[in-house]
Enzyme design. Structure first.
Site, PDB file in Angstrom:
ATOM      1  N   CYS C 155       0.973  -1.087   0.205  1.00 42.26           N
ATOM      2  CA  CYS C 155      -0.180   0.378  -0.257  1.00 42.26           C
ATOM      3  C   CYS C 155       0.783   1.032   0.342  1.00 42.26           C
ATOM      4  CB  CYS C 155      -0.708   0.251   1.006  1.00 42.26           C
ATOM      5  SG  CYS C 155      -0.465   0.681   3.100  1.00 42.26           S
ATOM      6  N   ASP C 156       1.731   1.160   0.485  1.00 38.19           N
ATOM      7  CA  ASP C 156       2.788   2.545   1.045  1.00 38.19           C
ATOM      8  C   ASP C 156       3.448   3.024  -0.730  1.00 38.19           C
ATOM      9  OD1 ASP C 156       3.400   0.519   2.219  1.00 38.19           O
ATOM     10  OD2 ASP C 156       5.128   1.392   3.346  1.00 38.19           O
ATOM     11  N   ALA C 157       3.324   2.292  -2.001  1.00 34.17           N
ATOM     12  CA  ALA C 157       3.221   1.795  -3.434  1.00 34.17           C
ATOM     13  C   ALA C 157       1.992   3.465  -3.943  1.00 34.17           C
ATOM     14  CB  ALA C 157       3.146   1.393  -4.091  1.00 34.17           C
ATOM     15  N   LEU C 158       1.158   3.238  -3.159  1.00 27.02           N
ATOM     16  CA  LEU C 158       0.171   5.183  -3.289  1.00 27.02           C
ATOM     17  C   LEU C 158       0.068   5.911  -2.808  1.00 27.02           C
ATOM     18  CD1 LEU C 158      -2.875   2.581  -2.583  1.00 27.02           C
ATOM     19  CD2 LEU C 158      -1.378   3.206  -5.025  1.00 27.02           C
ATOM     20  N   PHE C 159       1.495   6.303  -2.223  1.00 26.60           N
ATOM     21  CA  PHE C 159       2.180   6.966  -1.930  1.00 26.60           C
ATOM     22  C   PHE C 159       3.662   8.016  -2.442  1.00 26.60           C
ATOM     23  CE2 PHE C 159       5.404  10.414   0.391  1.00 26.60           C
ATOM     24  CZ  PHE C 159       3.842  11.462   0.556  1.00 26.60           C
TER      25      PHE C 159
END
Lengths: 372, 372, 372
Positions: C155-159
């Site tokens: 989910c970090d990738a979405l930042f």
């Protein structure tokens, strides 16, 4: 308890006032000068800034201040910063050979070369200087309808290139650098120096042609920019410092320096700091540190070198220095610096720039030698 | 009000005295040790300095201190500095393969390699070490009439190269690095170690040949330089830390370490700090931090590793550390460091150098493990 | 005298309590917000850190904070840091074209390009983005038996990537970047978004399959990581800020943002800070700054842009900001930041990371616009 807190608060609130009063009432406290200089440099090193690159004129002017700070104090905290900067920049000037701005960083390189043999690669400076003086470029011939009528078409240029050429001439013992510099310097002098006001127009846009389009201040006076003239007279002190006493054109620089010094003295504000518009102090009625720093440096240099009358000029620079020091925050930051520009604009307690710190260091470096 | 101000001023003036008394009367306050170390490192990082390049021995020695500070505290503020430094330097030693000084920076690279797999490029270190040990060079054979009689011809070299070789041997599980190191180490030992005084001459200029030209202190004693011997015994602690317990020549290093430790203990000044000239404290009668830092590190390491008598040596290092800490300014700067040199010279409260900070960090890193 | 010292000590000991009480009792003091932000940035600049390289995601996230701090305050202290960083990094993202983490640093480059024309080399960013979106790579197709089922598999990738794509799409006026982003975003949404809890699993390891192997907290709840969801909702605020109002899929992001915002509000701790495990606050029962900073930023952005109900959300973010500010030390360091990780872990007053400082700056940048 509450009583106690109030008392403490009161004392704390009083402290700045006490110390300011103390400072201006006293002569220069030299120990304190060096402390201020170190703090200014430390803050600046912790806040690297540039407009185009770490080797541009903003850093160039800042490191002239660091150079003179080291020369004056011998405090290795300054030479460490100089070596580190030069090493990181691979001893290169910035990119544009025709642009005086891009060589002022070499002033510091040449100094490091002097205090630390064998460390500095002088080749990039050498190449820049040769190209700068001789390689064809439109600016040299002048561009029709543009401000660029000559190579050094704006007065700031007289700080950026001539001092470097003077030191390089000294290092190589080759006066041809001085001769060529003098030729270019005269072009700027002829174009921008106001022989009545004894100040430089920033560039041809600020010259008066006697038409309605002439730029003027609200009070009807010509626009003479404080920092712009600071570049010139600061540059003159640097040039005269390293120009051989017997150089054939030295008197030209000496005369110009004295003329400007007298005028600068005349337009100092009673609080010690110069306004950004020299003949229209009311335009932005507060002291500005970059111009004031260069003036304090230049005038104090003149006193220290027996060129200006000590009795007459000492109160000027003492007052100026104390006022400059009050523009420095507790953390070392030097405020009240006008932002990058080409004409008078306002500053504030929070406006800082590396070249403003440089001007502050230059001022301190000569103030330290004043004695009391 | 005036009364109040006087009282406050009085208290403020008293504070340093109170805190010094407090410190020396007490045992080591370990929380306080780490705070001092962090502050020392922060100040040093904010004041980058080197003599020739960011990878030279001055930074090399400093970062050995940062390395050990991290190993001891695990505080990521130290590892962040190490990684940043190594990355900026592309994990390269400095230039001269034959010069022990130029490889000490790799001590830190090897440590980062240990705590952060896959980040460090070890190739430049590897190549340097191989060249250093085997590539032909005039120093190796000795230069007629010069100080360079052997590869490691000055005692500082015993800090610069051997600890790196020891760690590299451990990493590669290849004892040939140790064997070659031992061969070179013995050359220096044979050339410069004074078997009566149990101290190292800095280089052959300080050896006595029984002629009038022998260099001596005013009190007639031989010149044994504090930092010079600090390099040696500090290096010995580093070597012994990583040398396999069963390595065939380990006892040589252990014996040398103990002999020197006893002598160092003997010549400590009553204020806790060593003088720059070990047998002539009166030459410059003040404590010097780089030598004292290395001694404190080395002796405390010996206590912590059961090599030195805890009861006998603990008062020595406790007193030394408290005195070292008093050489640190409020802003973190570690003063009283003798400048770059090769023999005893004076220092001052304001003289600092990165390697002095390194010695301070080394001392703290072992002091932290002392316990109370 | 002794009396005096005791009194002073007492006052000093009281000061933090007084100031904390003062802060939480009051509304936001915006002057004070900027001071905190400047101090946080200054401390971080003085403590450079990264996990792999100065251009990695840790610095990338930090400099998003610096970017927004400048956008919000116009204080040149922030733009100077941005320009300096970009120049040193030659305006390059980090190495791995397929890894979303390696492009977030370009968010700052794109901003500098906006405030300073002609300085930034956009080519490396451009190339990375094209490769990232279209160049074949195993992650894109999914690796059998590994977590990498899709390109943005955590989910970090979405930042890390979407905000950069959004700004780049705006700059080039090319919506194909948004279309491709949306395609990839949906993959992550479909894989990791919990439609009941309105939170994201960090990656597929934290999804429940209804088997005994499902990871859960001690209280039986699913593991939803605070920072992980902070990345998502912080990223959503950044995306929505620059996504055209008429973009066809904008409502998807808006809806997702509002859903998450409501949930985040719900799980805030009474002290204003979120716990590292959102549904199991008792796991590590203390506030954590990186997650809390991203939430404060995202929610305040929603208030400032009329998306969240001002009355309902203002107390949430006011309380959060005051609590965040209490996690900053006097020297500027922002503590209570969970270390690099992929699931809830504890933090401490002394644990800091550049991305934590970035989250703090992001929060401050919107808090400043709140008004009172």
């Amino acid at each position: 308890m509450i009583h106690m807190i109030r008392l403490i608060k009161y004392v704390i609130r009083l402290l700045p006032i006490i110390s300011i009063t103390f400072l201006t009432a006293q002569k220069i406290d030299t120990k304190n000068v060096e402390v201020s200089m170190v703090k200014a440099m430390e803050w600046q090193e912790q806040h690297p800034i540039f407009t185009s690159a770490p080797t541009d004129w903003t850093n160039g002017a800042y490191y002239v201040g660091v150079t003179k700070a080291h020369e004056s104090t011998k405090n290795p905290i300054f030479s460490a910063a100089l070596k580190n900067m030069g090493y990181q920049n691979e001893w290169k000037p910035w990119d544009r050979f025709y642009h005086a701005d891009d060589i002022i960083i070499s002033y510091s390189y040449l100094y490091v070369n002097e205090i630390r043999k064998g460390m500095v690669d002088l080749e990039p400076t050498e190449r820049f200087l040769t190209d700068h003086l001789y390689k064809p470029h439109p600016w040299r011939e002048g561009i029709e309808g543009k401000d660029q009528q000559i190579l050094w078409w704006w007065c700031d240029a007289l700080f950026m290139a001539p001092p470097v050429l003077t030191v390089y001439s000294k290092l190589t013992n080759d006066r041809s650098y001085l001769d060529k510099m003098h030729e270019l310097y005269l072009e700027t002098y002829d174009l921008l120096y106001d022989k009545e006001e004894h100040l430089f127009a920033r560039d041809i846009r600020f010259l008066w042609k006697g038409t309605d389009k002439d730029l003027k201040e609200e009070n009807g006076k010509k626009i003479f920019w404080s920092r712009g003239n600071g570049w010139v007279i600061g540059g003159l002190a640097l040039i005269l410092e390293d120009m051989p006493k017997d150089y054939q054109h030295r008197d030209f620089y000496l005369k110009l320096y004295k003329e400007m010094a007298a005028k600068i003295k005349e337009v100092q504000h009673s609080d010690g700091l110069w306004r950004t518009s020299l003949l229209s102090p009311e335009s932005y009625d507060h002291g500005e540190v970059s111009g004031s720093g260069f003036y304090t440096f230049a005038l104090t240099w003149g006193i220290n070198n027996g060129i200006l009358n000590k009795k007459e000029y000492t109160p000027v620079v003492t007052k100026a220095w104390n006022a400059l020091q009050n523009c420095q925050k507790e953390n070392g930051m030097v405020g009240w610096v006008q932002d990058i520009g080409a004409s008078p604009e306002p500053a504030s307690a929070d406006s800082w720039q590396n070249f403003g710190t440089g001007a502050f260091l230059l001022a301190g470096s000569e103030i330290l030698k004043l004695g009391n």
